[in-house]
Write an enzyme that holds these catalytic residues in place. Structure first.
Site, PDB file in Angstrom:
ATOM      1  N   ASP A  93       0.889  -1.093   0.070  1.00 54.46           N
ATOM      2  CA  ASP A  93      -0.069  -0.033   0.263  1.00 54.46           C
ATOM      3  C   ASP A  93       0.775   1.191   0.014  1.00 54.46           C
ATOM      4  OD1 ASP A  93       1.098   0.104   2.720  1.00 54.46           O
ATOM      5  OD2 ASP A  93      -0.774  -0.565   3.445  1.00 54.46           O
ATOM      6  N   GLU A 115      -0.183  -9.275  -1.197  1.00 53.70           N
ATOM      7  CA  GLU A 115      -0.947  -8.492   0.256  1.00 53.70           C
ATOM      8  C   GLU A 115      -1.981  -7.487  -0.186  1.00 53.70           C
ATOM      9  OE1 GLU A 115       0.828  -5.380   3.070  1.00 53.70           O
ATOM     10  OE2 GLU A 115       1.603  -7.398   3.909  1.00 53.70           O
ATOM     11  N   GLU A 129      -2.169   5.375   2.957  1.00 49.93           N
ATOM     12  CA  GLU A 129      -2.162   3.720   2.463  1.00 49.93           C
ATOM     13  C   GLU A 129      -3.269   3.325   2.315  1.00 49.93           C
ATOM     14  OE1 GLU A 129      -0.486   5.242   5.055  1.00 49.93           O
ATOM     15  OE2 GLU A 129       1.286   4.874   4.717  1.00 49.93           O
ATOM     16  N   HIS A 220       5.940   5.657  12.599  1.00 49.35           N
ATOM     17  CA  HIS A 220       6.622   6.342  11.573  1.00 49.35           C
ATOM     18  C   HIS A 220       5.039   6.962  10.658  1.00 49.35           C
ATOM     19  CE1 HIS A 220       5.252   3.365   8.496  1.00 49.35           C
ATOM     20  NE2 HIS A 220       5.642   2.471   9.247  1.00 49.35           N
ATOM     21  N   ARG A 222       2.338   8.566   9.046  1.00 50.97           N
ATOM     22  CA  ARG A 222       1.897  10.093   8.501  1.00 50.97           C
ATOM     23  C   ARG A 222       0.824  10.773   9.312  1.00 50.97           C
ATOM     24  NH1 ARG A 222       4.975   9.183   3.850  1.00 50.97           N
ATOM     25  NH2 ARG A 222       5.609  11.183   2.748  1.00 50.97           N
ATOM     26  N   HIS A 253      12.727   5.568  12.898  1.00 51.76           N
ATOM     27  CA  HIS A 253      12.575   5.654  11.210  1.00 51.76           C
ATOM     28  C   HIS A 253      13.418   6.915  10.783  1.00 51.76           C
ATOM     29  CE1 HIS A 253      10.564   6.399   7.412  1.00 51.76           C
ATOM     30  NE2 HIS A 253      10.081   5.179   7.575  1.00 51.76           N
TER      31      HIS A 253
HETATM   32  C1  UD1 Z   1       6.598   4.868   3.463  1.00 51.43           C
HETATM   33  C2  UD1 Z   1       5.392   4.453   3.154  1.00 51.43           C
HETATM   34  C3  UD1 Z   1       4.474   3.853   4.124  1.00 51.43           C
HETATM   35  C4  UD1 Z   1       5.386   2.806   4.939  1.00 51.43           C
HETATM   36  C5  UD1 Z   1       6.784   3.186   5.222  1.00 51.43           C
HETATM   37  C6  UD1 Z   1       7.678   2.095   5.808  1.00 51.43           C
HETATM   38  C7  UD1 Z   1       4.006   6.004   1.563  1.00 51.43           C
HETATM   39  C8  UD1 Z   1       3.314   7.114   1.185  1.00 51.43           C
HETATM   40  N1  UD1 Z   1       4.451   5.744   2.861  1.00 51.43           N
HETATM   41  O1  UD1 Z   1       6.402   6.087   4.433  1.00 51.43           O
HETATM   42  O2  UD1 Z   1       3.363   3.292   3.582  1.00 51.43           O
HETATM   43  O3  UD1 Z   1       4.562   2.268   6.005  1.00 51.43           O
HETATM   44  O4  UD1 Z   1       7.383   3.857   4.205  1.00 51.43           O
HETATM   45  O5  UD1 Z   1       8.566   2.602   6.443  1.00 51.43           O
HETATM   46  O6  UD1 Z   1       4.390   5.275   0.485  1.00 51.43           O
HETATM   47  N2  UD1 Z   1      14.112   8.574   4.532  1.00 51.43           N
HETATM   48  C9  UD1 Z   1      15.615   8.534   4.655  1.00 51.43           C
HETATM   49  N3  UD1 Z   1      16.073   7.417   4.054  1.00 51.43           N
HETATM   50  C10 UD1 Z   1      15.402   6.319   4.038  1.00 51.43           C
HETATM   51  C11 UD1 Z   1      13.993   6.142   4.166  1.00 51.43           C
HETATM   52  C12 UD1 Z   1      13.396   7.359   4.467  1.00 51.43           C
HETATM   53  O7  UD1 Z   1      16.079   9.415   4.787  1.00 51.43           O
HETATM   54  O8  UD1 Z   1      15.943   5.249   3.645  1.00 51.43           O
HETATM   55  C13 UD1 Z   1      13.372   9.939   5.235  1.00 51.43           C
HETATM   56  C14 UD1 Z   1      13.490  10.737   3.983  1.00 51.43           C
HETATM   57  O9  UD1 Z   1      13.595  11.912   4.396  1.00 51.43           O
HETATM   58  C15 UD1 Z   1      12.199  10.688   3.404  1.00 51.43           C
HETATM   59  C16 UD1 Z   1      11.273  10.399   4.501  1.00 51.43           C
HETATM   60  O10 UD1 Z   1      12.129   9.689   5.267  1.00 51.43           O
HETATM   61  O11 UD1 Z   1      11.743  11.726   2.400  1.00 51.43           O
HETATM   62  C17 UD1 Z   1       9.953   9.671   4.258  1.00 51.43           C
HETATM   63  O12 UD1 Z   1       9.967   8.608   3.473  1.00 51.43           O
HETATM   64  P1  UD1 Z   1       8.660   8.357   2.738  1.00 51.43           P
HETATM   65  O13 UD1 Z   1       9.053   6.945   1.943  1.00 51.43           O
HETATM   66  O14 UD1 Z   1       7.948   9.484   1.976  1.00 51.43           O
HETATM   67  O15 UD1 Z   1       7.699   7.779   3.862  1.00 51.43           O
HETATM   68  P2  UD1 Z   1       7.635   6.833   4.936  1.00 51.43           P
HETATM   69  O16 UD1 Z   1       7.416   7.380   6.090  1.00 51.43           O
HETATM   70  O17 UD1 Z   1       9.072   6.250   5.210  1.00 51.43           O
HETATM   71  N1  UDP Z   2      12.001  -3.274  10.849  1.00 56.29           N
HETATM   72  C1  UDP Z   2      13.131  -3.392  10.517  1.00 56.29           C
HETATM   73  N2  UDP Z   2      14.405  -2.502  11.505  1.00 56.29           N
HETATM   74  C2  UDP Z   2      13.630  -1.533  12.128  1.00 56.29           C
HETATM   75  C3  UDP Z   2      12.429  -1.499  12.438  1.00 56.29           C
HETATM   76  C4  UDP Z   2      11.557  -2.397  11.570  1.00 56.29           C
HETATM   77  O1  UDP Z   2      13.962  -4.165   9.894  1.00 56.29           O
HETATM   78  O2  UDP Z   2      14.619  -1.006  12.860  1.00 56.29           O
HETATM   79  C5  UDP Z   2      11.116  -4.181  10.218  1.00 56.29           C
HETATM   80  C6  UDP Z   2       9.874  -4.818  10.682  1.00 56.29           C
HETATM   81  O3  UDP Z   2      10.250  -6.027  11.435  1.00 56.29           O
HETATM   82  C7  UDP Z   2       9.002  -5.022   9.583  1.00 56.29           C
HETATM   83  C8  UDP Z   2       9.012  -4.031   8.952  1.00 56.29           C
HETATM   84  O4  UDP Z   2      10.539  -3.346   9.074  1.00 56.29           O
HETATM   85  O5  UDP Z   2       9.275  -6.150   9.025  1.00 56.29           O
HETATM   86  C9  UDP Z   2       8.117  -2.793   9.171  1.00 56.29           C
HETATM   87  O6  UDP Z   2       8.441  -1.550   8.435  1.00 56.29           O
HETATM   88  P1  UDP Z   2       7.614  -0.197   8.828  1.00 56.29           P
HETATM   89  O7  UDP Z   2       7.324  -0.323  10.285  1.00 56.29           O
HETATM   90  O8  UDP Z   2       8.768   0.870   8.534  1.00 56.29           O
HETATM   91  O9  UDP Z   2       6.627  -0.240   7.777  1.00 56.29           O
HETATM   92  P2  UDP Z   2       5.054  -0.695   7.614  1.00 56.29           P
HETATM   93  O10 UDP Z   2       5.183  -2.226   8.195  1.00 56.29           O
HETATM   94  O11 UDP Z   2       4.344   0.059   8.983  1.00 56.29           O
HETATM   95  O12 UDP Z   2       4.597  -0.326   6.346  1.00 56.29           O
END
Ligand code: UD1
Ligand code: UDP
Length: 383
Positions: A93, A115, A129, A220, A222, A253
Site C-alpha cells: 500500500d 498482500e 495507505e 512512522h 504520517r 525511522h
Molecule cells: C513509507 C510509506 C509507508 C510505509 C513506510 C515504511 C508511502 C506514502 N509511505 O513511509 O506506507 O509504511 O514507508 O517505512 O508510501 N528517509 C531516509 N532514508 C530512507 C527512508 C526514508 O532518509 O531510507 C527519510 C527521507 O527524508 C524521506 C522520509 O524519510 O523523505 C519519508 O520517506 P517516505 O517514503 O516518503 O515515507 P515513509 O514515512 O518512510
Molecule cells: N523493521 C526493521 N528494522 C527496524 C524497524 C522495523 O527491519 O528498525 C522491520 C520490521 O520487522 C517489519 C518492517 O520493518 O518487517 C516494518 O517496517 P515499517 O514499520 O517501516 O513499515 P510498515 O510495516 O508500517 O509499512
C-alpha cells in the site's frame, strides 16, 4: 518484473524473489526498485543479497507525495517500455505500489498485487495507505490475498473470485528464514548482540540477574505526525521514569518528522533506560523483537510478525487493516492518547495475568509458505 521501494515491501518480497529465482526455466525475473527509501531499503537488499536490475533512485529529503508519485509514474514508464514485462508484481500500500501499478496499467501490462485486500474502509487511516491499496486493487488483475478476510474484502468490492488466491503473508516467510538462522546457529546470536552494541543498546542488560525487561518501540505513520508523535514521546518519557527497571528501545525511522519531536522532548534528559537508535537491519530487529517483553508501534508489518513470536503488541493507531491478530487477542489498539498509552503499557508491565493472556503465540498471517503458493498460482494464471 517485481517492483518495490520501501523497507517493508523489500522484506516482504525478498522471499518471493528468492523463490522465483529458483525457477529460471519458468520465469525471467527482473527486479526494479524505485528507491522511495534509500538506506532503509539498502539494508534489506544487502541482507537478502538482492541486486536490482533497475533503481529509479527517487529519494530526496523532504519530498512530498506528489514528488514521489510523479517520479515513479514517469520512471516506471521508461523501464516498462524497455523491459516489456509479461506481468508486474507490486506489494502492499505504499506510493511505490500504486504509482507502479498505474504506470503498468498505462501500458496495459497486467498487475499482480501481493498482500491484496487489506482494508480499514477509512481513507484517512492509515493515510495515504488505505487509498493506495484500494486504487492498486482496482488496477490489479491477479490478487494475492494474505488471509480469508482480505479475500472477502476484495469480493465485497466486486473482484471475481477466480482472480483471488489466499496465500498467507510473505512476511512470515521472511520471519521464519531469519528466526531459523538465529535459533540454529549460536554464533549468529553473538554476532547480533555485537551488532546491537554498536548501535548503542547492549542486550546483555537483559540478563537474568539484572531482572530488566525491554519495551521495543517504532513509529512512522504520517497521520500521527505532529500532536500524535508528541504524545507518544511524552508518554515514553513518563513511562521510562515510572519504570527504571525497564529499557525502552526505539529504532528511529529516518523520516525527519519522526525524529524532530524525539529530539525536542528528550533533549536535556538524563534517563539511562531510554535508547533512541538508528534503524536496524532486519536480522537485528527480529532478534530484538524476540528479546522484547512487549512492543509499542504504529507499524503494519510488526503487527503481523510479533504475534508469531508471542509478543503482545500495543498499536498506536485508531484503526487497523489487520484485525486477525486483534481477534486472536495478541494485538490491541491504543491510539496516540498520552494517558491511554501510559495506562495500557503499565497494565502489561504490572499485571502478569493480563500479560499472559496477550502473549500466547499465534499466527493468523501465514505458515512461511506464502511465496511458494503465490508462484504456484501465478504459473496457473500466466504460463
Ligand atoms: C513509507 C510509506 C509507508 C510505509 C513506510 C515504511 C508511502 C506514502 N509511505 O513511509 O506506507 O509504511 O514507508 O517505512 O508510501 N528517509 C531516509 N532514508 C530512507 C527512508 C526514508 O532518509 O531510507 C527519510 C527521507 O527524508 C524521506 C522520509 O524519510 O523523505 C519519508 O520517506 P517516505 O517514503 O516518503 O515515507 P515513509 O514515512 O518512510
Ligand atoms: N523493521 C526493521 N528494522 C527496524 C524497524 C522495523 O527491519 O528498525 C522491520 C520490521 O520487522 C517489519 C518492517 O520493518 O518487517 C516494518 O517496517 P515499517 O514499520 O517501516 O513499515 P510498515 O510495516 O508500517 O509499512
Amino acid at each position: 518484473m517485481v517492483v518495490f521501494g520501501t523497507r517493508p515491501e523489500a522484506i516482504k518480497v525478498a522471499p518471493l524473489i528468492k523463490e522465483l529465482q529458483k525457477h529460471p526455466n519458468l520465469f525471467e525475473v527482473t527486479v526494479c526498485v524505485t528507491g522511495q527509501h534509500k538506506e532503509m531499503l539498502d539494508q534489506v537488499l544487502t541482507l537478502f543479497e538482492i541486486i536490482p536490475d533497475y533503481n529509479l533512485n527517487i529519494m530526496q529529503q523532504g519530498q512530498d507525495l506528489y514528488d514521489i508519485t510523479t517520479k515513479i509514474l514517469l520512471g516506471m514508464r521508461d523501464v516498462f517500455q524497455q523491459v516489456k514485462p509479461d506481468v508486474v508484481l507490486v506489494h502492499g500500500d505504499t506510493t511505490t505500489s500504486v504509482a507502479a501499478a498505474l504506470s503498468a496499467f498505462y501500458q496495459q501490462i497486467p498487475v499482480g498485487h501481493i498482500e491484496a485486500g487489506l482494508r480499514t474502509h477509512n481513507i484517512y487511516s492509515p493515510w495515504p495507505e488505505e487509498m493506495n491499496r484500494q486504487i492498486t486493487g482496482r488496477l490489479t488483475t491477479y490478487h494475492f490475498a494474505p488471509t480469508a478476510l482480505s479475500k472477502q474484502n476484495l469480493m465485497s468490492e466486486g473482484v471475481d473470485e477466480a482472480h483471488i488466491v489466499v496465500t498467507g503473508n510473505t512476511v512470515i516467510d521472511a520471519l521464519y528464514m531469519v528466526i531459523n538462522k538465529i535459533q540454529t546457529n549460536s554464533s549468529v546470536k553473538t554476532d547480533l548482540t555485537n551488532i546491537l552494541k554498536t548501535t548503542g543498546y547492549d542486550i546483555d542488560r537483559l540478563s537474568c540477574k539484572n531482572n530488566r525487561r525491554l519495551v521495543l518501540i517504532t513509529g512512522h505513520r504520517r497521520e500521527n505526525f505532529g500532536e500524535g508523535f508528541e504524545n507518544i514521546c511524552k508518554a515514553i518519557k513518563h513511562l521510562s521514569s515510572k519504570y527504571p527497571n525497564v529499557d525502552f528501545v526505539y529504532p528511529m525511522h529516518l523520516n525527519p518528522n519522526v525524529r524532530k519531536p524525539i529530539q525536542a522532548i528528550f533533549e536535556n534528559t538524563q534517563q539511562q533506560n531510554v535508547f533512541f537508535i538508528e534503524p536496524l537491519e532486519y536480522f537485528s530487529f527480529v532478534f530484538l523483537m524476540e528479546k522484547s517483553y512487549l512492543i509499542l508501534t504504529d507499524s503494519g508489518g510488526i503487527q503481523e510478525e510479533a504475534p508469531g513470536l508471542g509478543k503482545p503488541v500495543l498499536v498506536m493507531r485508531d484503526t487497523t487493516e489487520r484485525p486477525e491478530a486483534l481477534e486472536a487477542g495478541t494485538v490491541k489498539l491504543v491510539g496516540t492518547d498520552y494517558n491511554k498509552i501510559i495506562s495500557e503499557v503499565s497494565l502489561l508491565l504490572d499485571d502478569a495475568g493480563k500479560y499472559k493472556i496477550m502473549s500466547h503465540a499465534t499466527n493468523p498471517y501465514g505458515d512461511g509458505k506464502a511465496s511458494r503458493r503465490i508462484i504456484a498460482q501465478l504459473r496457473q494464471w500466466i504460463l
